[in-house]
Scaffold this motif. Structure first.
Motif, PDB file in Angstrom:
ATOM      1  N   LEU A 156       0.821  -1.210   0.000  1.00  0.00           N
ATOM      2  CA  LEU A 156       0.000   0.000   0.000  1.00  0.00           C
ATOM      3  C   LEU A 156       0.861   1.270   0.000  1.00  0.00           C
ATOM      4  O   LEU A 156       0.431   2.319  -0.495  1.00  0.00           O
ATOM      5  N   LYS A 157       2.073   1.170   0.530  1.00  0.00           N
ATOM      6  CA  LYS A 157       2.954   2.330   0.558  1.00  0.00           C
ATOM      7  C   LYS A 157       3.389   2.760  -0.842  1.00  0.00           C
ATOM      8  O   LYS A 157       3.799   3.904  -1.068  1.00  0.00           O
ATOM      9  N   LEU A 158       3.296   1.836  -1.817  1.00  0.00           N
ATOM     10  CA  LEU A 158       3.697   2.157  -3.187  1.00  0.00           C
ATOM     11  C   LEU A 158       2.754   3.174  -3.831  1.00  0.00           C
ATOM     12  O   LEU A 158       3.086   3.782  -4.841  1.00  0.00           O
ATOM     13  N   ARG A 159       1.572   3.364  -3.228  1.00  0.00           N
ATOM     14  CA  ARG A 159       0.641   4.356  -3.770  1.00  0.00           C
ATOM     15  C   ARG A 159       1.234   5.758  -3.695  1.00  0.00           C
ATOM     16  O   ARG A 159       0.902   6.630  -4.508  1.00  0.00           O
ATOM     17  N   GLU A 160       2.144   5.954  -2.739  1.00  0.00           N
ATOM     18  CA  GLU A 160       2.755   7.273  -2.569  1.00  0.00           C
ATOM     19  C   GLU A 160       4.110   7.388  -3.280  1.00  0.00           C
ATOM     20  O   GLU A 160       4.753   8.426  -3.222  1.00  0.00           O
ATOM     21  N   VAL A 161       4.534   6.308  -3.931  1.00  0.00           N
ATOM     22  CA  VAL A 161       5.818   6.328  -4.631  1.00  0.00           C
ATOM     23  C   VAL A 161       5.609   6.945  -6.007  1.00  0.00           C
ATOM     24  O   VAL A 161       4.741   6.511  -6.769  1.00  0.00           O
ATOM     25  N   SER A 162       6.415   7.934  -6.336  1.00  0.00           N
ATOM     26  CA  SER A 162       6.200   8.699  -7.562  1.00  0.00           C
ATOM     27  C   SER A 162       6.416   7.889  -8.840  1.00  0.00           C
ATOM     28  O   SER A 162       5.757   8.132  -9.852  1.00  0.00           O
ATOM     29  N   TRP A 163       7.324   6.937  -8.811  1.00  0.00           N
ATOM     30  CA  TRP A 163       7.663   6.237 -10.053  1.00  0.00           C
ATOM     31  C   TRP A 163       6.712   5.084 -10.402  1.00  0.00           C
ATOM     32  O   TRP A 163       6.826   4.478 -11.465  1.00  0.00           O
ATOM     33  N   VAL A 164       5.775   4.745  -9.521  1.00  0.00           N
ATOM     34  CA  VAL A 164       4.775   3.716  -9.835  1.00  0.00           C
ATOM     35  C   VAL A 164       3.558   4.402 -10.449  1.00  0.00           C
ATOM     36  O   VAL A 164       2.872   5.189  -9.786  1.00  0.00           O
ATOM     37  N   SER A 165       3.283   4.118 -11.721  1.00  0.00           N
ATOM     38  CA  SER A 165       2.169   4.773 -12.418  1.00  0.00           C
ATOM     39  C   SER A 165       0.910   3.917 -12.466  1.00  0.00           C
ATOM     40  O   SER A 165      -0.181   4.431 -12.716  1.00  0.00           O
ATOM     41  N   TYR A 166       1.061   2.616 -12.261  1.00  0.00           N
ATOM     42  CA  TYR A 166      -0.109   1.737 -12.322  1.00  0.00           C
ATOM     43  C   TYR A 166       0.191   0.483 -11.513  1.00  0.00           C
ATOM     44  O   TYR A 166       1.326  -0.016 -11.507  1.00  0.00           O
ATOM     45  N   MET A 167      -0.849  -0.041 -10.818  1.00  0.00           N
ATOM     46  CA  MET A 167      -0.687  -1.242 -10.021  1.00  0.00           C
ATOM     47  C   MET A 167      -1.882  -2.168 -10.242  1.00  0.00           C
ATOM     48  O   MET A 167      -3.016  -1.723 -10.378  1.00  0.00           O
ATOM     49  N   ARG A 168      -1.585  -3.443 -10.305  1.00  0.00           N
ATOM     50  CA  ARG A 168      -2.662  -4.442 -10.404  1.00  0.00           C
ATOM     51  C   ARG A 168      -2.377  -5.548  -9.394  1.00  0.00           C
ATOM     52  O   ARG A 168      -1.260  -6.053  -9.303  1.00  0.00           O
ATOM     53  N   VAL A 169      -3.405  -5.941  -8.621  1.00  0.00           N
ATOM     54  CA  VAL A 169      -3.252  -6.965  -7.584  1.00  0.00           C
ATOM     55  C   VAL A 169      -3.283  -8.356  -8.225  1.00  0.00           C
ATOM     56  O   VAL A 169      -4.121  -8.637  -9.087  1.00  0.00           O
ATOM     57  N   GLY A 170      -2.364  -9.188  -7.780  1.00  0.00           N
ATOM     58  CA  GLY A 170      -2.327 -10.572  -8.254  1.00  0.00           C
ATOM     59  C   GLY A 170      -2.800 -11.533  -7.187  1.00  0.00           C
ATOM     60  O   GLY A 170      -3.876 -11.356  -6.611  1.00  0.00           O
ATOM     61  N   GLU A 171      -1.988 -12.526  -6.872  1.00  0.00           N
ATOM     62  CA  GLU A 171      -2.356 -13.538  -5.884  1.00  0.00           C
ATOM     63  C   GLU A 171      -2.250 -12.995  -4.455  1.00  0.00           C
ATOM     64  O   GLU A 171      -1.408 -12.140  -4.166  1.00  0.00           O
ATOM     65  N   VAL A 172      -3.094 -13.513  -3.573  1.00  0.00           N
ATOM     66  CA  VAL A 172      -3.104 -13.112  -2.159  1.00  0.00           C
ATOM     67  C   VAL A 172      -3.040 -14.387  -1.308  1.00  0.00           C
ATOM     68  O   VAL A 172      -3.708 -15.372  -1.613  1.00  0.00           O
ATOM     69  N   ARG A 173      -2.234 -14.357  -0.253  1.00  0.00           N
ATOM     70  CA  ARG A 173      -2.133 -15.491   0.652  1.00  0.00           C
ATOM     71  C   ARG A 173      -2.078 -15.004   2.097  1.00  0.00           C
ATOM     72  O   ARG A 173      -1.810 -13.818   2.360  1.00  0.00           O
TER      73      ARG A 173
END
Length: 401
Positions: free
Chosen positions: A378-395
């Motif tokens: 969730l901290k990557l939401r505030e990282v400037s260089w990440v422009s898009y995120m998609r959730v994959g597997e969860v465990r």
């Protein structure tokens, strides 16, 4: 046997023998089997000359003794024919079965020799597992080869993903070979989403943020319990070198597991549909391994066994970008040497154009797959260089700090 007796037998078969002599002859024939055999021969000659052996005496004028002889001869003939048929069937069955066994033995020998010569089996396994690793983000497989009869070999293995601190099975893979020919690989996913759940956006030319809307993905991640780990597909707002990206991850409590590489025009569309990249852990090949001193132990007068240990080259956790890039290029060259085989596992791979572009422009990364605790992702939401995120597997939680 006298000529006179033979003449009596001939007359008997023709039905011209007088009654007294006929009865005496019939009594004699019942005692002496030799006479009966000769009569059968005489009757067979009669059949050949006039074709009336089986139809003799339609009016019923044959004597009882002659009828009895004919009946015995017919039974014996049928018995001989029946025995001959079964003997022929048995011989044919044994011949076919023996030929099948011999063919199986020969085919097994040819199969073993073919796949072991030049380490073909190991090479095929290396090519297929490498093709999967570079074309399917965060997907690895460790294949085992199994030589079969009739010149076949199967490669089988589990499809694994790194989710949190563990490798999780996502499905199974199988590929069948017939000598040097290969059938297309078969992916059996436990969940169809794993067949192509990844989405990457290539950085815009003006450096603007990707046009993809990932708000739902962040909301999905935000609603996951804190005690879980997840896999995230990340797109960047600009291209990174491998060393630059590893430095960014060094300060995060996350594990990068796969990097998407810019391979030319095929990746320059806004959405990358056929990603090509390399895993965080390099794909070491047989000639990359560092082998220890060979030790030889005699097992007999004319036999011995040699053994040695081997380890992969050391790689810095957040460095050695040049070594990682070189390993990626080397892997693609291996696939290029076996391009038809690589396409059976990765049909959309463009090796010639991708290799030419990478060798000219170097390895630059537009995206990556990372995994770790949900709260860290969730901290990557505030990282400037990440422009898009998609959730994959969860465990459930399996992270080791």
């Amino acid at each position: 046997m006298s000529e006179e007796f033979k003449e009596q037998l001939r007359k008997y078969s023709e039905g011209t023998l007088p009654e007294e002599e006929r009865e005496a002859l019939e009594s004699e024939m019942e005692k002496l089997e030799a006479y009966q055999l000769y009569l059968e021969e005489q009757m067979e000659r009669e059949e050949q000359t006039n074709g009336q052996w089986t139809k003799a005496d339609p009016a019923g004028t044959d004597s009882p003794g002659l009828k009895k002889v004919k009946k015995k001869a017919e039974k014996r003939e049928k018995k001989i024919i029946r025995r001959g048929k079964w003997k022929a069937r048995l011989v044919n069955t044994i011949t076919v079965f023996a030929a099948f066994i011999i063919f199986m033995i020969i085919s097994n020998i040819i199969t073993i020799v073919f796949y072991s010569t030049g380490n073909r089996g190991e090479t095929y396994s290396d090519v297929v597992s490498s093709a999967i690793a570079v074309t399917r983000p965060n997907t690895t497989t460790y294949l085992s080869s199994d030589a079969k009869s009739f010149f076949r070999m199967n490669l089988t293995g589990k499809l694994l993903k790194q989710v949190g601190g563990e490798k999780v099975q996502m499905g199974d893979y199988k590929q069948t070979f017939l000598l040097g020919l290969s059938y297309p690989g078969v992916f059996n996913w436990m969940d169809d989403r794993n067949a192509g759940n990844y989405i990457f956006y290539y950085p815009a030319a003006d450096g603007s943020v990707s046009s993809g809307d990932d708000s739902d993905e962040w909301n999905k991640l935000d609603k996951l319990p804190e005690g879980t780990v997840a896999e995230a597909y990340l797109s960047f707002d600009h291209l990174f070198t491998t060393d630059e990206l590893l430095k960014e991850f060094e300060v995060l409590n996350l594990r990068p597991v796969w990097f998407g590489a810019d391979t030319g025009p095929s990746t320059h569309d806004e959405v990358v549909t056929n990603p090509l990249g390399f895993p965080y852990d390099p794909i070491w090949h047989d000639d990359d391994m560092l082998k220890s001193e060979v030790t030889t132990k005699k097992t007999g007068w004319f036999s011995s066994v040699s053994s040695y240990g081997s380890v992969s080259p050391a790689v810095k956790p957040y460095g050695d970008g040049a070594l990682r890039d070189a390993n990626f290029i080397k892997t693609l060259k291996l696939l290029q040497q076996h391009q038809s085989l690589a396409r059976k596992a990765a049909p959309f791979i463009e090796l010639d154009t991708s290799l030419s572009y990478l060798q000219e422009h170097g390895v630059q990364l537009y995206g990556a797959v990372a995994t770790g605790p949900v709260k860290e992702l969730l901290k990557l939401r505030e990282v400037s260089w990440v422009s898009y995120m998609r959730v994959g597997e969860v465990r459930l939680w399996n992270w080791r700090e």
